[in-house]
Design an enzyme around this catalytic site. Structure first.
Site, PDB file in Angstrom:
ATOM      1  N   MET A  26      -1.103   3.269  11.378  1.00  0.00           N
ATOM      2  CA  MET A  26      -2.262   2.334  11.964  1.00  0.00           C
ATOM      3  C   MET A  26      -1.693   1.139  12.834  1.00  0.00           C
ATOM      4  O   MET A  26      -2.237   0.172  12.772  1.00  0.00           O
ATOM      5  CB  MET A  26      -2.865   1.657  10.619  1.00  0.00           C
ATOM      6  CG  MET A  26      -3.528   2.980   9.813  1.00  0.00           C
ATOM      7  SD  MET A  26      -5.020   2.479   8.719  1.00  0.00           S
ATOM      8  CE  MET A  26      -4.255   1.144   7.771  1.00  0.00           C
ATOM      9  N   HIS A  33       8.518   1.729   9.992  1.00  0.00           N
ATOM     10  CA  HIS A  33       7.916   2.977  11.026  1.00  0.00           C
ATOM     11  C   HIS A  33       9.141   3.447  11.647  1.00  0.00           C
ATOM     12  O   HIS A  33       9.224   4.421  12.194  1.00  0.00           O
ATOM     13  CB  HIS A  33       7.059   2.370  11.861  1.00  0.00           C
ATOM     14  CG  HIS A  33       5.735   1.706  10.975  1.00  0.00           C
ATOM     15  ND1 HIS A  33       5.444   0.413  10.996  1.00  0.00           N
ATOM     16  CD2 HIS A  33       4.752   2.558  10.471  1.00  0.00           C
ATOM     17  CE1 HIS A  33       4.149   0.395  10.354  1.00  0.00           C
ATOM     18  NE2 HIS A  33       3.648   1.473  10.124  1.00  0.00           N
TER      19      HIS A  33
HETATM   20  O1  PAF Z   1      -0.288   4.695   5.941  1.00  0.00           O
HETATM   21  C1  PAF Z   1      -0.950   4.369   7.028  1.00  0.00           C
HETATM   22  O2  PAF Z   1      -0.796   3.593   7.863  1.00  0.00           O
HETATM   23  C2  PAF Z   1      -2.316   5.037   6.907  1.00  0.00           C
HETATM   24  O3  PAF Z   1      -2.731   5.103   5.649  1.00  0.00           O
HETATM   25  C3  PAF Z   1      -2.368   6.509   7.552  1.00  0.00           C
HETATM   26  C4  PAF Z   1      -1.392   7.346   6.786  1.00  0.00           C
HETATM   27  C5  PAF Z   1      -2.045   6.420   8.980  1.00  0.00           C
HETATM   28  C6  PAF Z   1      -3.701   6.953   7.573  1.00  0.00           C
HETATM   29  O4  PAF Z   1      -4.598   6.260   8.149  1.00  0.00           O
END
Ligand code: PAF
Length: 279
Positions: A26, A33
């Site tokens: 998101m 990340h």
């Molecule tokens: O973990 C996240 O950032 C969100 O829940 C995802 C998996 C991208 C789904 O919107």
């Protein structure tokens, strides 16, 4: 390359030979990340990252509006990490009309984190299924930090035979133990100090594993109780020791894997954390 529309994504995806590893996000990307992207790069020929704040998985409108949106910085991180395609669709791209058909995550979507956030896991699983259909990855990478999300996605991929390998990546922590999260940026200095109780409680619980299930909870809970008297205080949502596949609470005398999971609010920020344990 950054693409926004489904048509541009299809073109960019079609031009990628070999295997594709997918990192759905998101946005507001941080070192956690980066770790997902690195693992995906090791495993696949190309990496696709999606950046989409999914309205379907937010209960409160205010929480959705407050969620950080930092696409330019996210795209720079993706470029530095060698991501082939960043897919950043609009809400209209993903939901051009109201959904008639969506994913139900059943009982495991309603317990623990699901009880605190009704509808969250259904909305999350629905967008992940849609993103899998759009990106058509071979594998997808999710952080252990969202342990229940990971469990739900594993069942989503298995129960609906989506043909995507789900890979779990360990939680990345600050040196003082705080689990990395896009929401950490909302914490003022004093709030951040209080928030350290989440990881401290988990580590205290882990140390008590040789003494069994009840001992783990008994070791973790006082750390949270103490933090509830801090300034600013921690407001506990839950502390559970759950089966990592179903998120049902484990029984006393349990042998095998379990996950110690905690959720709490500090100020206006809701934080979650967990540790996988082995009994
Ligand atoms: O973990 C996240 O950032 C969100 O829940 C995802 C998996 C991208 C789904 O919107």
């Amino acid at each position: 390359m950054i693409v926004h529309s489904l048509a541009d994504l299809a073109r960019a995806r079609g031009a990628l030979p070999g295997t594709v590893g997918f990192v759905p996000t998101m946005g507001a990307l941080h070192d956690g990340h980066r770790e997902l992207i690195r693992r995906a790069r090791e495993a696949a020929d190309h990496v696709v990252v999606s950046v989409f704040v999914n309205p379907l998985q937010f209960g409160e409108q205010a929480d959705l509006e407050r969620y950080p949106r930092t696409l330019e910085a996210d795209a720079a991180i993706c470029a530095a990490e060698g991501v082939a395609v960043v897919f950043a669709p609009s809400v209209e791209d993903v939901y051009p009309r109201p959904l008639e058909v969506s994913v139900s995550t059943g009982r495991m979507g309603r317990v623990v984190e699901g009880a605190a956030r009704p509808g969250h896991f259904d909305g999350m699983a629905t967008v992940v299924a849609k993103l899998f259909g759009m990106v058509r990855p071979d594998s997808a990478f999710f952080g252990q930090k969202d342990a229940q999300q990971l469990a739900v996605i594993r069942r989503l991929a298995e129960d609906l035979n989506l043909g995507v390998e789900i890979v779990a990546v360990p939680t990345v922590r600050e040196p003082d133990g705080l689990a990395l999260s896009s929401r950490n940026r909302f914490l003022a200095e004093a709030e951040r100090r209080t928030a350290l109780a989440l990881s401290r409680a988990l580590f205290a619980g882990r140390d008590a594993v040789p003494d069994g299930v009840a001992a783990v909870l008994a070791a973790a809970q006082p750390v949270l109780d103490e933090a509830s008297k801090a300034d600013p205080p921690l407001r506990q949502d839950y502390l559970v020791l759950a089966d990592p596949a179903t998120f049902d609470p484990v029984e006393p005398g349990h042998r095998g894997p379990a996950v110690l999971a905690v959720a709490a609010r500090v100020g206006a920020t809701r934080l979650i954390d967990n540790l996988p344990l082995e009994f």
